[in-house]
Design an enzyme around this catalytic site. Structure first.
Site, short mmCIF file in Angstrom:
data_model
loop_
_atom_site.label_atom_id
_atom_site.label_comp_id
_atom_site.label_asym_id
_atom_site.label_seq_id
_atom_site.Cartn_x
_atom_site.Cartn_y
_atom_site.Cartn_z
N ARG A 255 5.57 14.91 33.46
CA ARG A 255 6.40 15.37 32.61
C ARG A 255 6.00 14.77 31.17
NH1 ARG A 255 11.30 11.93 33.01
NH2 ARG A 255 10.68 11.08 30.92
N HIS A 259 12.88 12.95 29.54
CA HIS A 259 13.42 13.63 30.43
C HIS A 259 14.43 14.80 30.19
CE1 HIS A 259 16.51 14.10 33.73
NE2 HIS A 259 17.43 13.84 32.94
N TYR A 268 10.22 3.31 28.32
CA TYR A 268 9.99 2.85 29.71
C TYR A 268 8.30 3.27 30.16
CZ TYR A 268 11.75 7.51 30.52
OH TYR A 268 12.31 8.93 30.33
#
Lengths: 358, 331
Positions: A255, A259, A268
């Site tokens: 990805r 998100h 993160y």
């Protein structure tokens, strides 16, 4: 007595390597026109995605989930569906919608917070399913129904690595195995479920191996290799259609975006990791291959990219010039016919909004 | 005319609908070879085959989720959840999907789906086999919730539920599965959803309930008949609710008692009483009373009689309402 009673292998498939070099022995036979169509759909998906992100940043659509990086997984599989087949997408499957012919303004409408965006008419895609991992069961049930009705149709369920931790995913795989349902599970392992890396999602070495427990075929494929995804899906769909049951395809991908637009992935994961995956971009890789094969020229590639942007701009115009529906739309399509209590509540809404439409 | 109990009546509805429409399929745990743990589906797999009466793996969410998929692909599945205590894994599928697919797809897809499920206590069962979770479902827009109280109603309501284009949760009060037999007509019939049944007309007080407590309430009305003319309403369908029958009855009697097996707080009585307040408050001669189970987990078998509404509790509530009405209005 102690003896081995079963053993299993998990295969990894890559047709185009990261430099766009093709493994001739594994290359699927795809006519040039079809290859160009796949490239076009990937470009269109990318152009849509980039525009949608911009529109969100400008407050012109709502929360949006970027698909950037996963175009090969979606186009390479969805393009193989026949008209009667039904796709069951999650919320990041814009490429699936686009491959199946969804007008782009519908997608903008949906992500802009208008339920009419999922009014897809003849486009055979089930509407976006947001609760993670719950919709593969629908794909299994529909596949059962198609088989029962001898409709020669298959279903494709799209979901991510996070979904493989949900109970419903396992129930879907189990039911599909027991019923030998004509369904293909497309797991896009993009390695991040919001902030949770795949390594914390499971102790298993691959997600593909989860199929073994359900008596089902599976393969892990390079998800940034559109020809690899195509080959794996082609075989899976053919098997499903021939009555040979379900397959799980793990597409190992990444990805590249956050998100959703509400997320900040820098919290993160490292920039280096993202940069490394940007070098494996599925569109660049496919483009290199098409150029080397002479299917594409630099000039044509450029023209197609421009055209994709224009198509997207046109869709944005259509989206933004779509008049808002009357408020009563929220009462529509809840039941086949409105029960008395909802009739009364609809009157309340009309009183409040001063709407005279019925 | 055949004399059937509720189990036989439900089976009779299933068989009739399966004969009428090849798209009707059954699925659930142990429903095929074994005929279901209550034998509701006994003989149906033999009659209609394994493709139409499907023994599924043991997974409630899987049963309802795959039934949703069948429904959107043109079948009319009737799923069985073995006991109400096990319906919870399927709530996600019911609430987040079955109830919303018509909306989400702007009417392109809809879920013509019935989830049959035994409900309620009174059979001295293990934990999770005596609960009353109907309100969780009735609270969900997009679902319909039905609970019959007689064999006749069970057959007619189930036939309607199977033909209804929207998802229906069909709760079967297991305590009275075999408690009564009724003469059922030989020809197939339906009873519309969303219509309550006036079990007994009366003028003094409206007694409202549903499911197995209709029988108990009828006994109370009978026991009190010398002193009170009670109107007894069986809701039959909780969602959509037949408000009209309730309100017109309460306007007539001026008094109401609502009875159910589910715990009190946010139980279905709360909704009924709210509607009475909205539509018939000025006709009331006394506050509406409710008789429910306590706000507790259902006790195990030895103590369940203390928990569920008894004839005595219902009678006391009725007497209390009557007494208050008399002292308020001197009637």
């Amino acid at each position: 007595m102690k003896k081995r009673i079963a053993s299993f292998d998990i295969y990894y498939l890559q047709v185009l390597d990261e430099k766009g070099k093709c493994d001739a022995k594994l290359a699927p036979k795809i006519p040039a026109k079809r290859l160009k169509e796949m490239y076009w759909l990937m470009l269109l998906t990318r152009a849509f995605d980039e525009k949608a992100l911009n529109l969100q940043r400008q407050g012109r659509i709502g929360t949006y989930a970027q698909v950037k990086g996963q175009e090969a997984c979606q186009i390479g599989s969805a393009i193989l569906m026949q008209e009667q087949d039904l796709a069951f997408p999650s919320f990041r499957e814009h490429g699936v919608f686009i491959a199946r012919g969804t007008p782009l303004e519908k997608l903008f409408l949906y992500w802009g917070g208008d339920e009419r965006g999922m009014d897809l008419g003849k486009v055979n895609v089930f509407p976006v399913s947001i609760p993670v991992g719950t919709h593969p069961l629908h794909a299994v049930g529909a596949a059962y129904a198609y088989k029962f009705q001898k409709k020669n149709a298959v279903t494709l369920a799209y979901f991510g690595d996070g979904a493989t931790s949900e109970g419903d995913f396992h129930e879907a795989m189990n039911f599909a195995g027991v019923w030998q349902a004509p369904v293909v599970f497309i797991c896009q392992n993009n390695q991040w479920a919001i902030s949770t890396p795949a390594s914390k999602q499971t102790a298993a070495k691959t997600l593909a191996q989860k199929a073994i427990a359900y008596g089902m075929r599976s393969v892990q494929v390079d998800g940034n290799d559109v020809l690899g995804v195509y080959s794996a899906t082609k075989e899976a769909i053919e098997n499903a259609r021939k009555g040979k049951g379900p397959t799980l395809i793990e597409c190992k991908t990444y990805r590249l975006g956050d998100h959703t637009t509400s997320d900040d992935a820098r919290r993160y994961r490292s920039e280096n990791e993202v940069k490394a995956w940007e070098k494996k971009d599925p569109i660049t890789r496919f483009e290199k291959y098409l150029l080397s094969k002479g299917v594409l020229s630099q000039q044509l590639a450029q023209e197609m990219k421009e055209k994709a942007k224009q198509e997207v701009e046109k869709a944005v115009k259509n989206y933004e010039s779509t008049p808002k529906a009357s408020p009563e739309i929220i009462f529509e399509n809840v039941y086949a016919s409105l029960p008395a209590n909802l009739q009364a509540q609809l009157e309340e809404l009309k009183d409040e909004t001063g709407s005279s439409a019925s | 005319m055949a004399e059937l109990n509720m189990i036989e009546a439900i089976r009779s509805a299933l068989r009739a609908e399966m004969k009428l429409d090849k798209k009707v399929v059954l699925l659930g745990e142990d429903i095929g070879v074994n005929g279901g743990v209550f034998r509701v589906t006994e003989g149906l797999q033999k009659e209609f085959g394994k493709e139409r009466v499907i023994d599924t793996p043991l997974a409630e969410s899987g049963i309802v989720g795959s039934a949703i998929g069948m429904a959107i692909a043109g079948l009319k599945p009737v799923a069985e959840i073995q006991f109400e205590g096990f319906i919870f894994p399927a709530l996600d599928q019911l609430v987040n999907h079955a109830a919303r697919i018509r909306k989400r797809s702007q009417g392109k897809f809809h879920c013509q789906l019935v989830v049959r499920c035994p409900i309620g206590g009174g059979i001295r069962a293990l934990e999770h086999h005596s609960d009353s979770p109907e309100t969780y479902l009735a609270h969900t827009p997009g679902l319909k919730v039905v609970m019959p109280s007689t064999p006749y109603d069970a057959k007619g309501l189930l036939a309607s539920a199977i033909r209804d284009p929207d998802p229906v949760v069909f709760f079967e009060p297991k305590k009275i599965y075999r408690a009564i037999k009724e003469e059922l007509p030989d020809e197939h019939y339906t009873i519309p959803l969303g219509k309550a049944r006036v079990v007994k007309e009366g003028h003094d007080l409206t007694l409202i309930t549903y499911g197995s407590l209709v029988l108990t309430a009828a006994q109370v009305a009978e026991d009190l008949r010398e002193e009170l003319d009670i109107e007894l309403i069986d809701l039959r369908t909780l969602s959509p609710l037949d408000e009209e029958t309730i309100i017109s009855s309460v306007k007539k009697t001026g008094k109401a008692v609502v009875v159910h097996e589910a715990p009190r707080t946010l139980g279905f009585a709360s909704e009924i009483i709210a509607r009475i307040n909205e539509k018939a408050l000025y006709h009331l001669e006394a506050p509406v009373a409710r008789v429910t189970s306590y706000d507790l987990p259902v006790p195990l078998a030895k103590y369940e009689d203390y928990f569920f509404p008894s004839k005595e509790r219902i009678t006391n509530a009725i007497r209390k309402v009557m007494k208050e009405a008399r002292s308020n209005y001197g009637v």
